[in-house]
Design an enzyme around this catalytic site. Structure first.
Site, mmCIF file in Angstrom:
data_model
loop_
_atom_site.group_PDB
_atom_site.id
_atom_site.type_symbol
_atom_site.label_atom_id
_atom_site.label_comp_id
_atom_site.label_asym_id
_atom_site.label_seq_id
_atom_site.Cartn_x
_atom_site.Cartn_y
_atom_site.Cartn_z
ATOM 1 N N ASP A 112 0.552 -1.272 0.156
ATOM 2 C CA ASP A 112 0.023 0.164 -0.162
ATOM 3 C C ASP A 112 0.802 1.426 0.058
ATOM 4 O OD1 ASP A 112 -2.412 1.666 1.081
ATOM 5 O OD2 ASP A 112 -3.277 -0.152 0.914
ATOM 6 N N ASN B 124 -13.756 -0.123 -7.260
ATOM 7 C CA ASN B 124 -14.876 0.669 -6.915
ATOM 8 C C ASN B 124 -15.651 1.309 -7.912
ATOM 9 O OD1 ASN B 124 -13.922 0.141 -4.145
ATOM 10 N ND2 ASN B 124 -12.951 1.950 -3.837
ATOM 11 N N SER C 199 -11.381 -1.363 -0.809
ATOM 12 C CA SER C 199 -10.051 -1.066 0.073
ATOM 13 C C SER C 199 -10.255 -1.436 1.548
ATOM 14 C CB SER C 199 -9.618 0.402 -0.007
ATOM 15 O OG SER C 199 -8.519 0.220 -1.099
#
Length: 610
Positions: A188, A350, A424
């Site tokens: 990340d 998303n 996420s």
């Protein structure tokens, strides 16, 4: 693409043309209207200034049963002939192309003199491959981004842990496992030191090779802390708005392993586990090639110029993504991680679209996670489809996911907490439950974990079409890991002749393991499951260490629904959901590709769970 055996069932006579392509970017497609500017930035950029080129005669990781021997050697300088071909390909498109560095897969990274569209980068890569027959593959080095939606509202309760409708039944799991002894790599933006993460962070690494994206004044180094990923207007492309630092990796880490029972802040699902921060995302996102090196390193593989990880991560969390097909570079890295036993959990995306268009959600061998809202239905933004394995709380309007954060809008500030929404946020819920499962039973393989997660998931209390097997139930998953739930089944032996759909061996009990044999290089074995409505069939194939057998799932019409085609000795996993209202057959096929045959050298085990 493998070509020795057809993937089409013996009952059909089909022919197909193999098409090799690079998925077009779909930024903005299906984006919810209430997504903030920061969320818009989370959608993949449609530009890059790098391409990835793998030459056939240059070594990548040498994968052996259960481990990786490592990269054979550092790449030698590019030959004069190859360099000339690269330069001519660039000139064809008005670009200057220079070599940058190599990555752990054995591929070389080439830097362009400017950012170009993914379409133009793909054309350049294709032209180079056509010019030079020694090129195994060439593809754009696409930018990936965090997959989250910030929400300014603060919530003082973690409904996602315990609420009966939309939660994951976490408190009941804590009586059986807290994740002790398990390491979870968060690939990340890095991490910020935080009081609620004190003692939970192990040594990590910063794999960002571009100093501008890294925003820390240098390239790769051993400091995985997050300096901030804020951007000015237009910095990530014309028309892109300014954005504050997301501290995305810190939020993800808190969901997994925040300090618990300390009288303050939030709880972590696997608070007995530890976090390995792997920094790959910075300003404007991160390159596919850097992410691939992060995957390989975190799982215990070798990356040239980088010290080996002290102890491999058992689980990888990737709350990131972009558009298009799964890159060869990414798939090779995932295969490498799985070969060492690391479970890879990824976000579905998303864009409120089919997750088959989202990378790495569409890669083989990963656990792909959709997001649900507080009512247990599909979150408005969440991707969906047959490649989704399970769902978990990701939040939605009015009910976000609370976790650790930093108060700085640009550079780091004070510790804070905030509610975010997105796949996420759903993904670390699942990665943390995997940590609970592995702490309970460390002998589980990645395919075992996936099958038991699915078989123990609970039904959706609200509409969630294309969200996988169900909402992950933490307590039931731990029970399944221990063998006390999730369908433990029985063991049977394959019965010949089962070389067609019409002669398929019937498997009637969830959790059944079939001990089979590839009798010859032309052998193919079929098994049939009558899959109940609303259930998902998970097939896990374990070949012998010297053989490469592939796995396919079809419906009764012979339509290919899922497949897995990994390398020698590597496990295969595929799944198919029955979204209809009646029981429907699923045909599972095991196909010889290479390696051993016969009663001694041709053995395999196939586990079927639903």
């Amino acid at each position: 693409m493998k070509s020795q055996q057809s993937k089409y069932p013996a009952v059909l006579k089909l022919c197909a043309a193999a098409v090799i392509g690079l998925g077009a970017n779909v930024a903005g497609a299906g984006t919810p209207t209430d997504v903030s500017p920061a969320a818009q930035r989370a959608i993949v950029s449609d530009q890059t200034d790098r391409i990835i080129v793998k030459y056939k005669d240059e070594s990548g990781p040498v994968v052996m049963k259960g481990k990786m021997a490592g990269v054979a050697r550092a790449a030698s300088p590019l030959s004069v002939t190859r360099k000339a071909m690269v330069e001519r390909a660039g000139q064809q498109f008005g670009m200057m192309v220079r070599e940058s560095h190599t990555i752990a897969t054995g591929a070389r990274i080439f830097k362009l003199d400017r950012k170009v569209s993914l379409t133009d980068a793909a054309k350049l890569a294709a032209d180079l491959k056509e010019r030079d027959p020694s090129v195994e593959y060439a593809e754009p080095d696409r930018m990936m981004h965090p997959l989250f939606t910030p929400n300014d509202s603060m919530y003082n309760q973690q409904w996602d842990f315990f609420e009966a409708t939309g939660g994951m039944n976490v408190p009941a799991a804590w009586d059986k496992s807290t994740g002790t002894g398990i390491r979870v790599a968060v690939i990340d933006t890095g991490y910020r030191p935080h009081a609620d993460l004190s003692g939970q962070i192990l040594a990590g690494y910063d794999f960002i090779s571009d100093a501008t994206i890294g925003n820390d004044g240098n390239g790769r180094d051993s400091d995985a802390s997050d300096p901030g990923d804020w951007t000015a207007a237009g910095e990530c492309g014309s028309g892109e708005p300014a954005s504050n630092s997301s501290w995305h990796g810190t939020h993800v880490a808190g969901t997994i392993a925040a300090v618990t029972n300390n009288g303050s802040g939030v709880a972590g699902i696997a608070y007995g586990a530890k976090i390995v921060p792997v920094r790959v995302l910075g300003k404007c996102g991160g390159y596919t090639s850097d992410i691939a090196d992060g995957i390989i390193w975190a799982s215990g593989g070798t990356v040239s110029g980088v010290p080996s990880i002290a102890a491999r991560a058992h689980v990888i969390n990737m709350s990131l993504g972009g558009g298009g097909a799964c890159d060869t570079t990414t798939q090779n890295a995932i295969n490498s991680a799985r070969s060492r036993g690391t479970v890879v959990v990824v976000a579905a995306g998303n864009e409120s679209q089919n997750a088959s268009n989202s990378n790495p959600a569409n890669c083989s061998g990963v656990i792909t996670v959709a997001a649900t809202n507080r009512s247990g239905g599909r979150a408005s933004y969440s991707n969906y489809g047959t490649i989704v394995d399970v769902a978990a709380p990701g939040g939605d309007s009015g009910a976000a996911i609370l976790s650790t954060l930093n108060a700085g809008t640009k550079s780091p500030g004070a510790d804070s907490y905030a509610g975010y929404m997105g796949t996420s946020m759903a993904t670390p819920h699942v990665a943390a439950v995997v940590a609970l499962m592995l702490s309970k039973n460390p002998n589980l393989t990645p395919d075992d974990v996936e099958a038991r997660l699915k078989s123990s998931a609970r039904p959706f209390p609200a509409s969630c079409s294309g969200c996988g097997a169900g909402i992950v139930d933490a307590s039931a998953a731990v029970d399944a890991a221990a063998g006390s739930g999730g369908g433990t089944g029985t063991t049977i032996s394959e019965t010949e002749s089962n070389n067609t759909m019409g002669t398929a061996n019937s498997v009637t009990t969830s959790g059944t393991t079939v001990n089979g044999t590839m009798s010859s290089s032309s052998d193919t074995d079929y098994f049939v499951v009558q899959l109940p409505a609303g259930k998902t069939l998970s097939a896990a194939l374990t070949p012998n260490s010297s053989s490469d057998y592939d796995l396919y799932i079809y419906n009764s019409a012979g339509t290919l629904l899922a497949r897995s085609e990994n390398g020698t000795g590597a496990a295969e996993a595929a799944s198919s959901a029955n979204t209809g209202s009646t029981t429907s057959p699923r045909y599972v096929r095991v196909v010889y590709y290479s390696g051993g045959t016969g009663s001694t050298s041709g053995k395999y085990a196939l586990k079927l769970t639903w």
